[in-house]
Design a protein around this motif. Structure first.
Motif, PDB file in Angstrom:
ATOM      1  N   LYS A  27       0.850  -1.261   0.027  1.00  7.20           N
ATOM      2  CA  LYS A  27      -0.080  -0.024  -0.038  1.00  7.20           C
ATOM      3  C   LYS A  27       1.014   0.978  -0.083  1.00  7.20           C
ATOM      4  O   LYS A  27       1.722   1.481   0.759  1.00  7.20           O
ATOM      5  CB  LYS A  27      -0.970   0.193   1.128  1.00  7.20           C
ATOM      6  CG  LYS A  27      -2.009  -1.223   1.247  1.00  7.20           C
ATOM      7  CD  LYS A  27      -2.800  -1.040   2.492  1.00  7.20           C
ATOM      8  CE  LYS A  27      -3.685  -2.128   2.449  1.00  7.20           C
ATOM      9  NZ  LYS A  27      -4.596  -2.150   3.909  1.00  7.20           N
ATOM     10  N   ILE A  28       0.609   2.024  -1.148  1.00  9.03           N
ATOM     11  CA  ILE A  28       1.455   3.285  -1.192  1.00  9.03           C
ATOM     12  C   ILE A  28       0.812   4.148  -0.259  1.00  9.03           C
ATOM     13  O   ILE A  28      -0.436   4.666  -0.581  1.00  9.03           O
ATOM     14  CB  ILE A  28       1.772   3.624  -2.577  1.00  9.03           C
ATOM     15  CG1 ILE A  28       2.465   2.785  -3.274  1.00  9.03           C
ATOM     16  CG2 ILE A  28       2.560   5.027  -2.731  1.00  9.03           C
ATOM     17  CD1 ILE A  28       2.574   2.834  -4.687  1.00  9.03           C
ATOM     18  N   THR A  29       1.284   4.640   0.824  1.00  7.01           N
ATOM     19  CA  THR A  29       0.474   5.733   1.689  1.00  7.01           C
ATOM     20  C   THR A  29       0.884   7.223   1.633  1.00  7.01           C
ATOM     21  O   THR A  29       0.089   8.048   1.662  1.00  7.01           O
ATOM     22  CB  THR A  29       0.857   5.358   3.224  1.00  7.01           C
ATOM     23  OG1 THR A  29       2.225   5.453   3.436  1.00  7.01           O
ATOM     24  CG2 THR A  29       0.274   4.057   3.725  1.00  7.01           C
ATOM     25  N   LYS A  30       2.087   7.544   1.172  1.00  8.52           N
ATOM     26  CA  LYS A  30       2.752   8.820   0.536  1.00  8.52           C
ATOM     27  C   LYS A  30       3.039   8.688  -0.963  1.00  8.52           C
ATOM     28  O   LYS A  30       3.288   7.610  -1.347  1.00  8.52           O
ATOM     29  CB  LYS A  30       3.891   9.035   1.312  1.00  8.52           C
ATOM     30  CG  LYS A  30       3.687   8.943   3.100  1.00  8.52           C
ATOM     31  CD  LYS A  30       5.022   9.282   3.621  1.00  8.52           C
ATOM     32  CE  LYS A  30       4.895   9.331   5.120  1.00  8.52           C
ATOM     33  NZ  LYS A  30       6.038   9.308   5.780  1.00  8.52           N
ATOM     34  N   PRO A  31       2.679  10.044  -1.409  1.00 11.49           N
ATOM     35  CA  PRO A  31       3.045  10.358  -2.958  1.00 11.49           C
ATOM     36  C   PRO A  31       4.830  10.071  -2.997  1.00 11.49           C
ATOM     37  O   PRO A  31       5.348  10.497  -1.986  1.00 11.49           O
ATOM     38  CB  PRO A  31       2.725  11.612  -3.146  1.00 11.49           C
ATOM     39  CG  PRO A  31       2.407  12.407  -2.091  1.00 11.49           C
ATOM     40  CD  PRO A  31       2.237  11.409  -0.751  1.00 11.49           C
ATOM     41  N   PRO A  32       5.258   9.697  -3.973  1.00 12.09           N
ATOM     42  CA  PRO A  32       6.380   9.717  -4.217  1.00 12.09           C
ATOM     43  C   PRO A  32       7.296  11.282  -3.977  1.00 12.09           C
ATOM     44  O   PRO A  32       6.600  11.977  -4.644  1.00 12.09           O
ATOM     45  CB  PRO A  32       6.774   9.204  -5.518  1.00 12.09           C
ATOM     46  CG  PRO A  32       5.334   9.153  -6.316  1.00 12.09           C
ATOM     47  CD  PRO A  32       4.622   9.252  -5.375  1.00 12.09           C
ATOM     48  N   LEU A  33       8.318  10.843  -3.788  1.00 11.83           N
ATOM     49  CA  LEU A  33       9.296  12.407  -3.394  1.00 11.83           C
ATOM     50  C   LEU A  33       9.497  12.824  -4.956  1.00 11.83           C
ATOM     51  O   LEU A  33      10.225  12.293  -5.499  1.00 11.83           O
ATOM     52  CB  LEU A  33      10.508  12.215  -2.510  1.00 11.83           C
ATOM     53  CG  LEU A  33      10.111  11.888  -1.095  1.00 11.83           C
ATOM     54  CD1 LEU A  33      11.427  11.475  -0.403  1.00 11.83           C
ATOM     55  CD2 LEU A  33       9.312  12.760  -0.423  1.00 11.83           C
TER      56      LEU A  33
END
Length: 53
Positions: free
Chosen positions: A42-48
């Motif tokens: 699960k991707i909780t944060k957008p990519p930097l």
């Protein structure tokens, strides 16, 4: 030169390898390896996004 006599070092090396083999097989057999699944990703944060100047 005592370094050229392989008798004591060969036995030490063989005993060490046998001990490590026995210990490692017991450790690897006792601890279960978790299998990766796609449900846990699960991707909780957008990519930097880094500003490249």
């Amino acid at each position: 030169m005592p370094q050229l006599n392989p008798a004591p070092w060969l036995t030490v090396m063989l005993i060490t390898w046998l001990t490590l083999l026995i210990v490692m097989t017991k450790v690897l057999n006792s601890s279960p390896v978790p299998h990766p699944s796609t449900q846990n990703l699960k991707i909780t944060k957008p990519p930097l996004t880094w500003p490249w100047h």
